[in-house]
Design a protein around this motif. Structure first.
Motif, PDB file in Angstrom:
ATOM      1  N   GLY A 247      35.130 107.351 -42.305  1.00 16.88           N
ATOM      2  CA  GLY A 247      34.979 106.092 -41.323  1.00 16.88           C
ATOM      3  C   GLY A 247      34.127 106.301 -40.320  1.00 16.88           C
ATOM      4  N   LEU A 248      34.106 107.366 -39.652  1.00 18.80           N
ATOM      5  CA  LEU A 248      33.220 107.619 -38.669  1.00 18.80           C
ATOM      6  C   LEU A 248      31.709 107.923 -39.044  1.00 18.80           C
ATOM      7  CD1 LEU A 248      35.368 109.986 -36.063  1.00 18.80           C
ATOM      8  CD2 LEU A 248      34.764 107.465 -35.894  1.00 18.80           C
ATOM      9  N   ARG A 249      31.628 108.514 -40.389  1.00 20.41           N
ATOM     10  CA  ARG A 249      30.305 109.000 -40.808  1.00 20.41           C
ATOM     11  C   ARG A 249      29.624 107.716 -41.144  1.00 20.41           C
ATOM     12  NH1 ARG A 249      31.589 111.482 -45.217  1.00 20.41           N
ATOM     13  NH2 ARG A 249      31.935 113.502 -44.154  1.00 20.41           N
ATOM     14  N   ALA A 250      30.364 106.757 -41.737  1.00 18.63           N
ATOM     15  CA  ALA A 250      29.669 105.367 -41.976  1.00 18.63           C
ATOM     16  C   ALA A 250      29.258 104.683 -40.590  1.00 18.63           C
ATOM     17  CB  ALA A 250      30.843 104.478 -42.631  1.00 18.63           C
ATOM     18  N   THR A 251      30.159 104.619 -39.622  1.00 18.49           N
ATOM     19  CA  THR A 251      29.764 104.044 -38.376  1.00 18.49           C
ATOM     20  C   THR A 251      28.546 104.618 -37.729  1.00 18.49           C
ATOM     21  OG1 THR A 251      32.083 103.431 -37.905  1.00 18.49           O
ATOM     22  CG2 THR A 251      30.617 103.589 -35.962  1.00 18.49           C
ATOM     23  N   ARG A 252      28.421 106.141 -37.913  1.00 19.90           N
ATOM     24  CA  ARG A 252      27.117 106.699 -37.461  1.00 19.90           C
ATOM     25  C   ARG A 252      25.806 106.460 -38.077  1.00 19.90           C
ATOM     26  NH1 ARG A 252      30.590 110.928 -37.444  1.00 19.90           N
ATOM     27  NH2 ARG A 252      29.555 112.155 -39.078  1.00 19.90           N
ATOM     28  N   GLY A 253      25.964 105.989 -39.394  1.00 18.01           N
ATOM     29  CA  GLY A 253      25.135 105.719 -40.370  1.00 18.01           C
ATOM     30  C   GLY A 253      23.745 104.934 -39.951  1.00 18.01           C
ATOM     31  N   GLY A 254      24.143 104.222 -39.149  1.00 21.59           N
ATOM     32  CA  GLY A 254      22.916 103.295 -38.681  1.00 21.59           C
ATOM     33  C   GLY A 254      22.072 103.797 -37.549  1.00 21.59           C
ATOM     34  N   ARG A 255      22.500 104.906 -36.719  1.00 19.21           N
ATOM     35  CA  ARG A 255      21.964 105.040 -35.521  1.00 19.21           C
ATOM     36  C   ARG A 255      20.502 105.648 -35.502  1.00 19.21           C
ATOM     37  NH1 ARG A 255      25.465 106.093 -30.537  1.00 19.21           N
ATOM     38  NH2 ARG A 255      27.402 106.019 -31.241  1.00 19.21           N
ATOM     39  N   GLY A 256      20.116 106.427 -36.778  1.00 20.06           N
ATOM     40  CA  GLY A 256      18.835 107.023 -36.874  1.00 20.06           C
ATOM     41  C   GLY A 256      17.505 105.848 -37.029  1.00 20.06           C
ATOM     42  N   ALA A 257      17.994 104.955 -37.810  1.00 15.32           N
ATOM     43  CA  ALA A 257      17.115 103.805 -37.938  1.00 15.32           C
ATOM     44  C   ALA A 257      16.953 102.905 -36.850  1.00 15.32           C
ATOM     45  CB  ALA A 257      17.497 102.793 -39.239  1.00 15.32           C
ATOM     46  N   ARG A 258      18.112 102.767 -36.096  1.00 15.59           N
ATOM     47  CA  ARG A 258      18.172 101.959 -34.759  1.00 15.59           C
ATOM     48  C   ARG A 258      17.518 102.672 -33.912  1.00 15.59           C
ATOM     49  NH1 ARG A 258      22.725 102.291 -30.707  1.00 15.59           N
ATOM     50  NH2 ARG A 258      22.399 100.460 -29.289  1.00 15.59           N
TER      51      ARG A 258
END
Length: 288
Positions: free
Chosen positions: A94-105
């Motif tokens: 769950g945490l991996r999925a939440t972190r997923g968008g940080r790089g693009a952001r």
């Protein structure tokens, strides 16, 4: 355990947006008189084993921790998880999925800053991020201070990184119910972090608390580095009204930036409250 113990159950390391390693935070907590500690990095449990082992080595009682960002009523709200199994695959995934968008952001944030004459912000922020998956506004803020664009971190947020400013890009966080279920399913207890910071109306706050409880949340931070004396009184009353367990933590990130050093909160929980650690005694990792 007594309500008056020096528990610090909210702080950060280089695994998210702190400036000290988990081991260094453990040493600082011990030196500053902390009796029960939890490392609560943002959306990441990768530092938990290190923190646990460091605490055990120096005779410090430890609870596993995490701070999960969720979206509620159009704002980012933080939910602290305590005392869970940090190897549980559901919370890890769950945490991996939440972190997923940080790089693009982060790259979008950098583009916004470049448009107002600040090039190279992504690379600059990355130098401050111990974990590239968790590159955040705090890392951009440190770069902008270091490069002389602003005098301090609060100025960066005011001028560049809040809604409507050139470097602001929203992130899609976890849902409240998901975050709580990850914590609870892994054997832990969910806590609303620093409720005085969100600026909710009384109606919105009531909605947050009742939905939090409906999903299985059980605690609320009463004594924190960002709460005023009035906030502490208010959330003592809130904890009593809703029969929530009370927590305490500095929200320490860095010796240079944090309002309160780890272990240096002056206020203790009121004797009228039920401390969160008494419900988690069976989950505490005691020193050998």
């Amino acid at each position: 355990m007594h309500p008056q113990i020096n528990a610090d159950l909210h702080c950060h390391s280089t695994v998210s947006d702190g400036t000290l390693t988990p081991e260094a935070v453990a040493e600082r907590a011990k030196a500053n008189g902390v009796e029960l500690w939890a490392l609560t990095d943002h959306d990441e449990v990768g530092g938990q084993q290190r923190a646990l082992e460091a605490a055990r080595a120096i005779g410090l009682a430890y609870l596993t921790g995490v701070e999960i960002s969720v979206t509620f009523a159009g704002k980012v709200v933080h939910i602290v998880g305590l005392g869970f199994d940090h190897h549980d695959p559901r919370i890890v995934a769950g945490l991996r999925a939440t972190r997923g968008g940080r790089g693009a952001r982060a790259k979008e944030m950098s583009e916004g800053l470049a448009r107002v004459g600040i090039p190279g912000a992504y690379e600059g922020a990355l130098r401050h991020a111990g974990n590239p998956e968790l590159i955040s506004r705090t890392h951009f803020a440190r770069f902008l201070v270091e490069s002389g664009h602003c005098n301090d971190v609060p100025e960066v947020f005011r001028r560049f990184l809040t809604e409507g400013k050139p470097g602001y890009v929203p992130h899609r966080w976890a849902a409240l119910g998901d975050a709580i279920s990850w914590i609870v399913d892994a054997g832990g207890l969910a806590v609303i972090a620093h409720p005085g910071r969100y600026g909710f109306t009384p109606t919105e706050e009531y909605a947050l608390i009742t939905e939090f409880i409906a999903h299985g949340g059980r605690g609320i931070e009463v004594v924190t580095g960002s709460h005023t004396a009035a906030d502490m009184i208010q959330y003592t009353d809130t904890a009593l009204e809703f029969d929530l367990l009370a927590s305490r933590g500095s929200d320490f990130h860095s010796p240079a930036e944090s309002r309160i050093d780890i272990g240096k909160l002056e206020e203790h929980l009121s004797g009228r409250l039920k401390p969160v650690w008494n419900a988690l005694e069976h989950r505490i990792h005691w020193p050998a």
